[in-house]
Write a protein that holds these residues in place. Sequence first.
Motif, PDB file in Angstrom:
ATOM      1  N   THR A 290       0.874  -0.964  -0.354  1.00  0.00           N
ATOM      2  CA  THR A 290      -0.037   0.584   0.073  1.00  0.00           C
ATOM      3  C   THR A 290       1.085   1.023  -0.111  1.00  0.00           C
ATOM      4  N   ALA A 291       0.601   2.487  -0.355  1.00  0.00           N
ATOM      5  CA  ALA A 291       0.598   4.028  -0.741  1.00  0.00           C
ATOM      6  C   ALA A 291       0.062   4.792   0.207  1.00  0.00           C
ATOM      7  N   PHE A 409       3.991   0.302  -8.653  1.00  0.00           N
ATOM      8  CA  PHE A 409       4.506   0.348  -9.236  1.00  0.00           C
ATOM      9  C   PHE A 409       4.139   1.343 -10.277  1.00  0.00           C
ATOM     10  N   THR A 410       2.919   1.853 -10.943  1.00  0.00           N
ATOM     11  CA  THR A 410       2.535   3.548 -11.536  1.00  0.00           C
ATOM     12  C   THR A 410       2.672   4.109 -10.820  1.00  0.00           C
ATOM     13  N   LEU A 411       2.156   3.993  -9.959  1.00  0.00           N
ATOM     14  CA  LEU A 411       2.881   4.857  -8.554  1.00  0.00           C
ATOM     15  C   LEU A 411       4.327   6.160  -8.783  1.00  0.00           C
ATOM     16  N   ILE A 416       8.836   9.572 -10.380  1.00  0.00           N
ATOM     17  CA  ILE A 416       9.678   9.957 -10.256  1.00  0.00           C
ATOM     18  C   ILE A 416      10.168  10.824 -11.882  1.00  0.00           C
ATOM     19  N   ASN A 417       8.750  10.448 -12.595  1.00  0.00           N
ATOM     20  CA  ASN A 417       8.450  11.435 -14.315  1.00  0.00           C
ATOM     21  C   ASN A 417       7.684  12.881 -13.279  1.00  0.00           C
TER      22      ASN A 417
END
Length: 567
Positions: A290-291, A409-411, A416-417
């Motif tokens: 979780t994030a 992982f998409t987060l 990063i971008n």
Amino acid sequence: MAAHAVPGYSPGFKKPPAVLRLKRKRPRRSEPPAAAAAPPPCVAAPRGSSAPARRNPFSSLDNALRAAGTPRPLERAWRPPADGYPSAAPFWQLLEPVSEDTPTSRAEPYERTDILTPTDDLHSPAAVPEVPSSPKHEFPADWSIKTRLLFMSSQPFTWTEHLKAQEEAQGFAQHCRAIETNLPQNLQEPKLSTELRCAFQQSLVYWLHPSLPWLQLFPRIGADRKIVGKASPWSQDEDLQQVLMSDWSVSFTSLYNLLKAKLCPYFYVCTYQFTVLFRAAGLAGSDVITAVISPTTRGLREAMRNEGIQFSLPLVEESKSRKQKNSEVNLETEGANSLEVDNSMEGGEEPAPSDDDDDESFSWLEEMGVQDKVKKPDAISIKLRKDNHEVQMDHKPQSLALVKGTNTFTLLNFLINCKSLVAVAGPQAGLPPTLLSPVAFRGGTMQTLKARSINAKARVRLAYENIFSLEIVGPIMPHSLHALTMLLKAAQGGAFSGVFYTHEPTAVFNADLAGACPALSEETVHKDLPTCGLHPKTLDQLSQRPTLRKSSIRFLEMKDYAYTWKS
């Protein structure tokens, strides 16, 4: 002429001689004799020895002379306990309540206090609630980041002072090798226990990226005034900014890979606008990674949707479901039309709070016969109204966003971008976010919390009593807090208390999100997570579902090896 000084106004419009005669004939019975003898504090000095004491028309009840024996407000604020020992009184009564953001008059947080009075500033948090919890053998997990801890005990903290070089090195080695330290319940000579002193050094270690010794990299929210004026060569150099961000991306990816492999229990990403808490599967009652992001804004949420990140707003949904349950009781007596209007609002991914009206229905205007006289709002106005509700929760705890499973992982790639992750202007321009972790990772720098023991004195009756305190300053993560309490439990004979400062934007991480996450099985915790580098007791605490909701622990006390806390 002698006259009584009466703190009242003259009755009617009489000349001064008539007033004085009236005062002499009928003195007030309720006036104490001491008031006539002593002039009020605000009265000007008399011109002569026989001049009467006049009342100051600008005096008020606050600065008027107090009656004999009336205690001042400060004297009523704190009284020594009946047994004469300072620890018998509640700990927070010895300290002046101040908030984290309140500026103090002291430049350094480590100035030694020789005399501890009830109004001394020892970095205590906001006023502590009066209703404590019931005594328990363990306190709940607190996922907020603490900025300062102040422990207090009747026994000295000399075992935390002047660690030998060998003890310090052994503490670092125990941390890197994740060696467990099991101490007896009660140590007779804590100062002579090498195992205790090494474990104390081990509990102070954390990992940080980037490492810029001349800058304070935590907290980042609202830290502009602490960073302004410091050297920042990257603020005007784009090539240097790209190098810093590239190095930061490698460290961020390394932490996520460790988290996914359950070699890192959790870590924080601290930006100048929001904070992200990544937790491994098996912690906080969740069976998946979780994030948690807080606080968020409408622009950030829209950018995450555009990148295909699926997230939820659990606090908003909880508030909406609670309102719906309350409204169902009132809607039982109404018709089916009202129920259809209420059910039509349930399908939104991000519901707007307190938007219970059907904006596109204006049939009630026709019933009143004023449909031609009242201007109906167009579609743009309706959209702006809904957007206003969505913007109202920006930068608030209710805007907490939860990302689960593979969406984390998409987060990772999104952060990063994301160009808005780094400030474009201001003291933090070009500075990458701060990464905080309890375990080592690629590009991380080992740091230690600052600890200092203070021997203060508190006034009890007519004498001063020694009060021993231990102050810990730095980004104190949940595992460090629990490790320190385990050491204090053994070294202080199961009796100590502590006041905690919380980085307020992270207090909402204690919200119970188990309803939005898959159920946690005990096998997940006991099979995989023991290799994450935490003590088994700390791991058991962090694997439980949060119970503090949107608050954090402000005060913790142990008596007879049982905890009580207040949030």
